[in-house]
Design a protein around this motif. Structure first.
Motif, PDB file in Angstrom:
ATOM      1  N   LEU B  60       0.821  -1.209   0.000  1.00 33.38           N
ATOM      2  CA  LEU B  60       0.000   0.000   0.000  1.00 33.38           C
ATOM      3  C   LEU B  60       0.857   1.262   0.000  1.00 33.38           C
ATOM      4  CD1 LEU B  60      -2.989  -0.598   2.396  1.00 33.38           C
ATOM      5  CD2 LEU B  60      -3.035   0.177   0.040  1.00 33.38           C
ATOM      6  N   ASN B  61       1.932   1.238   0.763  1.00 35.45           N
ATOM      7  CA  ASN B  61       2.819   2.402   0.771  1.00 35.45           C
ATOM      8  C   ASN B  61       3.325   2.708  -0.635  1.00 35.45           C
ATOM      9  OD1 ASN B  61       2.539   2.646   3.482  1.00 35.45           O
ATOM     10  ND2 ASN B  61       4.604   2.020   4.017  1.00 35.45           N
ATOM     11  N   PHE B  62       3.785   1.654  -1.299  1.00 35.85           N
ATOM     12  CA  PHE B  62       4.303   1.898  -2.646  1.00 35.85           C
ATOM     13  C   PHE B  62       3.182   2.272  -3.605  1.00 35.85           C
ATOM     14  CE2 PHE B  62       8.230   0.064  -1.189  1.00 35.85           C
ATOM     15  CZ  PHE B  62       9.136   0.870  -1.837  1.00 35.85           C
ATOM     16  N   ALA B  63       2.033   1.651  -3.406  1.00 34.84           N
ATOM     17  CA  ALA B  63       0.911   1.989  -4.273  1.00 34.84           C
ATOM     18  C   ALA B  63       0.553   3.464  -4.087  1.00 34.84           C
ATOM     19  CB  ALA B  63      -0.284   1.106  -3.952  1.00 34.84           C
ATOM     20  N   ILE B 105       8.420  -2.103  -8.048  1.00 37.46           N
ATOM     21  CA  ILE B 105       8.431  -2.585  -6.659  1.00 37.46           C
ATOM     22  C   ILE B 105       7.009  -2.833  -6.171  1.00 37.46           C
ATOM     23  CG2 ILE B 105       9.110  -1.990  -4.331  1.00 37.46           C
ATOM     24  CD1 ILE B 105      11.297  -0.296  -5.687  1.00 37.46           C
ATOM     25  N   THR B 106       6.100  -1.923  -6.511  1.00 38.15           N
ATOM     26  CA  THR B 106       4.703  -2.138  -6.124  1.00 38.15           C
ATOM     27  C   THR B 106       4.213  -3.473  -6.658  1.00 38.15           C
ATOM     28  OG1 THR B 106       4.473   0.231  -6.496  1.00 38.15           O
ATOM     29  CG2 THR B 106       2.466  -0.997  -6.042  1.00 38.15           C
ATOM     30  N   ALA B 107       4.548  -3.750  -7.918  1.00 41.24           N
ATOM     31  CA  ALA B 107       4.070  -4.983  -8.537  1.00 41.24           C
ATOM     32  C   ALA B 107       4.682  -6.202  -7.859  1.00 41.24           C
ATOM     33  CB  ALA B 107       4.400  -4.977 -10.026  1.00 41.24           C
ATOM     34  N   ILE B 108       5.964  -6.108  -7.493  1.00 46.04           N
ATOM     35  CA  ILE B 108       6.600  -7.263  -6.838  1.00 46.04           C
ATOM     36  C   ILE B 108       5.919  -7.530  -5.498  1.00 46.04           C
ATOM     37  CG2 ILE B 108       8.729  -8.094  -5.754  1.00 46.04           C
ATOM     38  CD1 ILE B 108      10.246  -6.598  -7.953  1.00 46.04           C
ATOM     39  N   PHE B 231       1.458  11.900   0.470  1.00 50.89           N
ATOM     40  CA  PHE B 231       2.545  10.944   0.614  1.00 50.89           C
ATOM     41  C   PHE B 231       3.536  11.052  -0.543  1.00 50.89           C
ATOM     42  CE2 PHE B 231       4.023   6.406   0.480  1.00 50.89           C
ATOM     43  CZ  PHE B 231       4.723   6.459   1.660  1.00 50.89           C
ATOM     44  N   GLY B 232       2.998  11.094  -1.751  1.00 48.20           N
ATOM     45  CA  GLY B 232       3.865  11.218  -2.916  1.00 48.20           C
ATOM     46  C   GLY B 232       4.727  12.468  -2.810  1.00 48.20           C
ATOM     47  N   ALA B 233       4.100  13.566  -2.414  1.00 51.44           N
ATOM     48  CA  ALA B 233       4.830  14.824  -2.288  1.00 51.44           C
ATOM     49  C   ALA B 233       5.867  14.715  -1.178  1.00 51.44           C
ATOM     50  CB  ALA B 233       3.863  15.966  -2.001  1.00 51.44           C
ATOM     51  N   ALA B 234       5.506  14.048  -0.090  1.00 54.92           N
ATOM     52  CA  ALA B 234       6.446  13.909   1.018  1.00 54.92           C
ATOM     53  C   ALA B 234       7.668  13.109   0.582  1.00 54.92           C
ATOM     54  CB  ALA B 234       5.765  13.235   2.204  1.00 54.92           C
ATOM     55  N   ILE B 235       7.427  12.058  -0.188  1.00 59.25           N
ATOM     56  CA  ILE B 235       8.558  11.265  -0.673  1.00 59.25           C
ATOM     57  C   ILE B 235       9.428  12.118  -1.602  1.00 59.25           C
ATOM     58  CG2 ILE B 235       9.218   9.304  -2.104  1.00 59.25           C
ATOM     59  CD1 ILE B 235       8.179   8.253   0.389  1.00 59.25           C
ATOM     60  N   GLY B 236       8.763  12.897  -2.460  1.00 61.32           N
ATOM     61  CA  GLY B 236       9.508  13.791  -3.341  1.00 61.32           C
ATOM     62  C   GLY B 236      10.367  14.755  -2.533  1.00 61.32           C
ATOM     63  N   LEU B 554      11.355  -0.946   6.832  1.00 63.45           N
ATOM     64  CA  LEU B 554      11.492  -1.735   5.603  1.00 63.45           C
ATOM     65  C   LEU B 554      11.198  -0.878   4.376  1.00 63.45           C
ATOM     66  CD1 LEU B 554       9.839  -5.193   6.405  1.00 63.45           C
ATOM     67  CD2 LEU B 554      12.225  -4.727   5.857  1.00 63.45           C
ATOM     68  N   PHE B 555      10.160  -0.084   4.494  1.00 62.66           N
ATOM     69  CA  PHE B 555       9.769   0.756   3.361  1.00 62.66           C
ATOM     70  C   PHE B 555      10.923   1.675   2.964  1.00 62.66           C
ATOM     71  CE2 PHE B 555       7.995   4.873   1.967  1.00 62.66           C
ATOM     72  CZ  PHE B 555       7.464   4.462   0.764  1.00 62.66           C
ATOM     73  N   PHE B 556      11.496   2.344   3.958  1.00 62.56           N
ATOM     74  CA  PHE B 556      12.565   3.279   3.615  1.00 62.56           C
ATOM     75  C   PHE B 556      13.811   2.567   3.131  1.00 62.56           C
ATOM     76  CE2 PHE B 556       9.912   6.266   5.866  1.00 62.56           C
ATOM     77  CZ  PHE B 556       9.964   7.319   4.979  1.00 62.56           C
ATOM     78  N   PHE B 557      13.990   1.374   3.605  1.00 57.74           N
ATOM     79  CA  PHE B 557      15.112   0.576   3.131  1.00 57.74           C
ATOM     80  C   PHE B 557      14.973   0.362   1.624  1.00 57.74           C
ATOM     81  CE2 PHE B 557      17.064  -3.570   2.327  1.00 57.74           C
ATOM     82  CZ  PHE B 557      18.334  -3.318   2.817  1.00 57.74           C
ATOM     83  N   VAL B 558      13.772  -0.028   1.210  1.00 58.31           N
ATOM     84  CA  VAL B 558      13.561  -0.264  -0.224  1.00 58.31           C
ATOM     85  C   VAL B 558      13.632   1.060  -0.996  1.00 58.31           C
ATOM     86  CG1 VAL B 558      12.008  -1.219  -1.946  1.00 58.31           C
ATOM     87  CG2 VAL B 558      12.127  -2.242   0.314  1.00 58.31           C
ATOM     88  N   VAL B 559      13.034   2.108  -0.429  1.00 59.00           N
ATOM     89  CA  VAL B 559      13.073   3.398  -1.110  1.00 59.00           C
ATOM     90  C   VAL B 559      14.517   3.865  -1.281  1.00 59.00           C
ATOM     91  CG1 VAL B 559      12.547   5.841  -0.854  1.00 59.00           C
ATOM     92  CG2 VAL B 559      10.788   4.153  -0.416  1.00 59.00           C
TER      93      VAL B 559
END
Lengths: 304, 578
Positions: B60-63, B105-108, B231-236, B554-559
């Motif tokens: 969901l995070n990646f989505a 990554i979302t798809a995986i 969220f998208g903006a925050a990641i940006g 984990l999320f930030f690790f992948v990001v």
């Protein structure tokens, strides 16, 4: 590229997460929410014990205190619990219900009466609490400023009557019954009505049930026949009358609590359920051709 | 990323998706998950629930990321195109790069979830397929569509830059439409589980359309949509912040400073409307089943709303802090330091009140102990003061922003003095007004407060923001510029504040996601399919916090891995940036 940024980033991410976990672990209460357990309430339970159980439910399983404050306070969303018994006792003086009925109604048909200044937000309690639990919590509320008259199992019929009439409001769409329906199909619909939508099975179970003192399904027909003979009317009309105007004739030793069937069922559905009752031990004479007779009884009852 | 032709890019995307789906179907076919009498299978060591919880949240995070980022990537591309601003186009392109990688990554993660669910929860999934099966096939079709458009959008960027920019922006719009379709489909699943409709009590399908159109469906979709933008903006912003702290050349620093600022402001703007939509979602849940509403809002989860308040307040803190430091890069900004300090105090007070718990009778003992209200802070814990505190804190944040925008300018219009005074009057009046309504709320019946006063408060909040921006627009027309903002002149700690926003928001998403799922209590589908697994209870808040942290890390690790990949490939063609 400058070095060291990555290390700081890792520290920041892990640091914040650990901090939030710390708050979650050490600042918030640590309890689990288990699926609710049914609290068993014995027949003839002592009043003291009943009140104690009622109090536990009010503060615990019933989740009532989420909205209701204990003492009155400014801007409260829901009536305060302390003194609620007295408030209700005072209020019902000018109403045609008694205290007991009013409290039950407040719990199961919550939108029926809204005290001034409140919004109709209270959820019906019967989804969460069993009949016994409802009685316990009601008795406890009554004890807050009034004499407790509610007890178990004596208050069951009053509560059931309200529960029955509450269901009525959520009537499911009528079943379509065609003119040329076979008797077999009619009986099947009748059974559905009896067990499900009509709610008859609640009070007239299919087999003997120590909790229920009303006539059970297998004897309904013979009771009807007996009383029809006493009154000197034909069985079909009497059966219809007992369904659409149950107060007209109340068997000895019985309370007049049966709800009128036409509030829940369409005339065709009443036909089906009558046929079903007849099929339990007798010849089925009722069919859609009996509709005019039924309509007459409904008119007599002053119904729809 | 090295130049890849558009067709090659598209086929790469399609092949990836097909391989992933192929793997899942192959495993599912081999494993025959439904050929069992058992309703559950146990995942080793951590158990099925925790496994699915973590995977689903990561997915969901990646989505959220890949649906949120395109929204403003396209917005910026559009503005950049109309205003011929090369910088905006570069940002948009950078973001497009982020989400193109994010898709894989979302798809995986989706694949892992797709394999896990039927194997671990066969009976539940059987039910879901029976009720909503066709939507799943539609989902696959939309996924392919999305993959193709995204690849086309990204890989054709440079090619269509000079000719057909309009068409390219249109492609971006299509990316977002397909994304919205994906969101609607998945929200219908969750909506059905939480506020089911269209089925009989026994769980037989009555109307599929009703099973899709549940109470929660649209408000949940809307809430997710806006949260995705945040969220998208925050990641940006976090990406820009990280690039800022690690780059050395002044041009890079200036660019990433500006990118971080822009993304952070979009993030906060969307963040402001989130409580309103959350309120709508809550209303729908209450409408479906008040008992569930209570359990969510005031019952077992009451303390988690306190936790939520802590986190939301911290986000405002980080942003205020960032804006405060940002004044340094504005020539003339020092004139405003004292006001911003005051605003900071407002935020702090608002936050403290917001956190004060109310109605948290989780147990008999506790209800008695605190008498349902906080013993010391008493009345501050009730809803009236909460709304007020939230709005005051958000308004203070807005003013920090409004001050920052004009910090390097001096109005030249003849009515400058009056204008500034009007603005100050609006500001003071709005704070006083909001506080007054908050106070007044205590002495009116609850219904009036909820239906009328709260609406006025929120209305005032948005009204004041719009009024201030409009006044500024005229007041600072042809204003004297004391000096251009010195982009890049920021200490690193300001950038860590931005990263703090992102980490906190991610953690918050995990927490709220858990609460949304936990609202079902011991049901898979509320009131229809009972959860009879050993996990049919809600764990302690501490346990939930641990899982939220694990997911976040984990999320930030992948990001981080994604960013690293991008930065590495970047060095080759662009050279010299590092």
């Amino acid at each position: 590229m400058k070095k060291g940024g990555f290390g700081k980033l890792v520290v920041l991410i892990i640091g914040l997460s650990v901090f939030y976990t710390y708050v979650g672990l050490y600042f918030l209460p640590q309890s689990e929410s288990l699926p609710p357990v049914v609290i068993e309430i014995r027949e003839g339970i002592e009043q003291d014990e009943l009140l104690k159980i009622g109090e536990d439910i009010l503060f615990g399983k019933g989740q009532c205190m989420v909205c209701h404050p204990n003492k009155p306070e400014p801007g409260m969303r829901s009536p305060a619990i302390s003194g609620i018994g007295a408030v209700i006792a005072e209020r019902v003086k000018n109403m045609d219900v008694n205290e007991e009925e009013f409290i039950f109604q407040a719990l199961v048909d919550t939108k029926a009466y809204i005290p001034e200044g409140f919004a109709p937000i209270m959820p019906p309690s019967q989804k969460l609490l069993t009949e016994g639990e409802l009685i316990a919590v009601s008795a406890f509320l009554q004890s807050k400023g009034s004499d407790v008259t509610i007890s178990y199992p004596e208050s069951l019929p009053t509560l059931r009557k309200l529960l029955g009439s509450k269901e009525k409001k959520a009537v499911v769409a009528s079943v379509e019954i065609k003119k040329d329906i076979s008797q077999e199909e009619l009986l099947k619909i009748g059974k559905d009505m009896y067990d499900d939508k009509g709610g008859c099975i609640e009070c007239h179970p299919a087999a003997l049930d120590p909790d229920v003192e009303f006539p059970i399904l297998p004897v309904l027909l013979s009771e009807v026949q007996k009383h029809a003979d006493e009154k000197g009317s034909d069985v079909e009309s009497f059966l219809f009358e007992s369904l659409v105007n149950p107060g007209a004739y109340v068997a000895e030793g019985m309370d007049d609590i049966m709800p009128a069937t036409q509030d829940e069922l369409s005339p065709e559905e009443i036909i089906a359920v009558s046929a079903y009752i007849q099929s339990k031990g007798g010849k089925v004479t009722v069919s859609l051709d009996s509709l005019p007779k039924l309509t007459k009884e409904i008119e007599k009852a002053g119904g729809q | 990323m090295a130049e890849v032709s558009t067709t090659k890019g598209i086929s790469k995307g399609v092949v990836k998706l097909t391989v992933l789906l192929g793997i899942s179907f192959a495993i599912i076919l081999l494993f025959k998950p439904f050929a069992t009498e058992e309703a559950y299978r146990a995942f080793p060591v951590i158990g099925s629930r925790v496994w699915v919880w973590i995977i689903a949240q990561l997915h969901l995070n990646f989505a959220a990321f890949v649906l949120g980022v395109p929204i403003f990537a396209v917005a910026m591309e559009f503005i950049g195109w109309r205003k011929s601003d090369e910088r905006l186009d570069k940002i948009a392109h950078d973001f497009a790069k982020l989400f193109t990688v994010g898709y894989t990554i979302t798809a995986i993660l989706g694949t892992v979830l797709l394999i896990s669910l039927p194997i671990l929860y066969p009976k539940f999934m059987e039910h879901m397929m029976k009720i909503l099966g066709p939507t799943w096939w539609l989902y696959i079709v939309v996924m392919y569509t999305e993959t193709i458009i995204v690849a086309y959008y990204y890989y054709s960027w440079n090619q269509m830059k000079t000719e057909g920019k309009g068409k390219h922006v249109f492609l971006g719009l299509l990316v977002n439409l397909a994304g919205a379709a994906l969101l609607l489909i998945t929200s219908s699943w969750v909506g059905y589980m939480t506020t089911p409709g269209g089925v009989s009590e026994a769980g037989e399908l009555v109307s599929r359309w009703d099973a899709i159109m549940t109470y929660m469906w649209l408000p949940l979709s809307l809430h997710r949509l806006v949260a995705n933008v945040v969220f998208g903006a925050a990641i940006g912003a976090a990406y820009a912040a990280y690039r800022f702290t690690t780059s050395t050349s002044p041009e890079d620093k200036a660019y990433y400073d500006w990118m971080g600022y822009t993304a952070a402001m979009i993030c906060i703007a969307a963040y402001f409307i989130l409580p309103g939509i959350g309120y709508l979602l809550g209303v729908e849940i209450y409408a479906f089943n008040e008992q569930m509403g209570i359990q969510l809002m005031g019952g077992f989860f009451a303390w988690l709303w306190v936790m939520q308040a802590i986190l939301m307040g911290l986000i405002l803190f980080f942003i205020n802090y960032y804006l405060w430091i940002s004044l340094n890069k504005m020539p003339g900004g020092e004139r405003y330091f004292k006001y911003v300090k005051l605003l900071y105090i407002f935020t702090l007070l608002g936050w403290a009140i917001w956190m004060t718990p109310h109605s948290v009778a989780v147990s008999l003992e506790e209800a008695r102990r605190i008498g349902t209200y906080h013993p010391i802070l008493g009345n501050l814990g009730v809803m009236a003061s909460k709304n007020t505190a939230t709005i005051v804190a958000m308004l203070a944040t807005f003013y920090s922003y409004a001050i920052f925008r004009i910090a390097n300018q001096e109005p030249t219009v003849p009515w400058a003095k009056t204008g500034t005074m009007v603005k100050a009057a609006v500001m003071i009046a709005s704070f006083v007004g909001i506080l007054w309504i908050g106070w007044y709320s205590y002495i009116v019946p609850a219904e009036f407060r909820v239906k009328v006063l709260s609406t006025i408060q929120f209305g005032l909040f948005f009204g004041v923001m719009i009024a201030t921006l409009v006044i500024d627009k005229y007041l600072y027309k042809d204003a004297h510029i004391i000096g251009e903002p010195e982009w890049g002149k920021m200490p690193d700690r300001s950038q860590y504040a931005l990263i703090g926003v992102t980490v906190t928001f991610t953690w918050l998403m995990s927490l709220l996601g858990y609460m949304r799922a936990g609202g079902r209590q011991y049901w898979h589908v509320y009131g229809i399919v009972k959860d009879t697994s050993p996990d049919a209870f809600l764990p302690t808040h501490g346990f939930a916090s641990v899982v939220a942290s694990i997911t976040t890390i984990l999320f930030f690790f992948v990001v981080a891995a994604v960013f690293w990949g991008i930065i590495k490939t970047e060095k080759v063609p662009e050279g010299g940036t590092s």
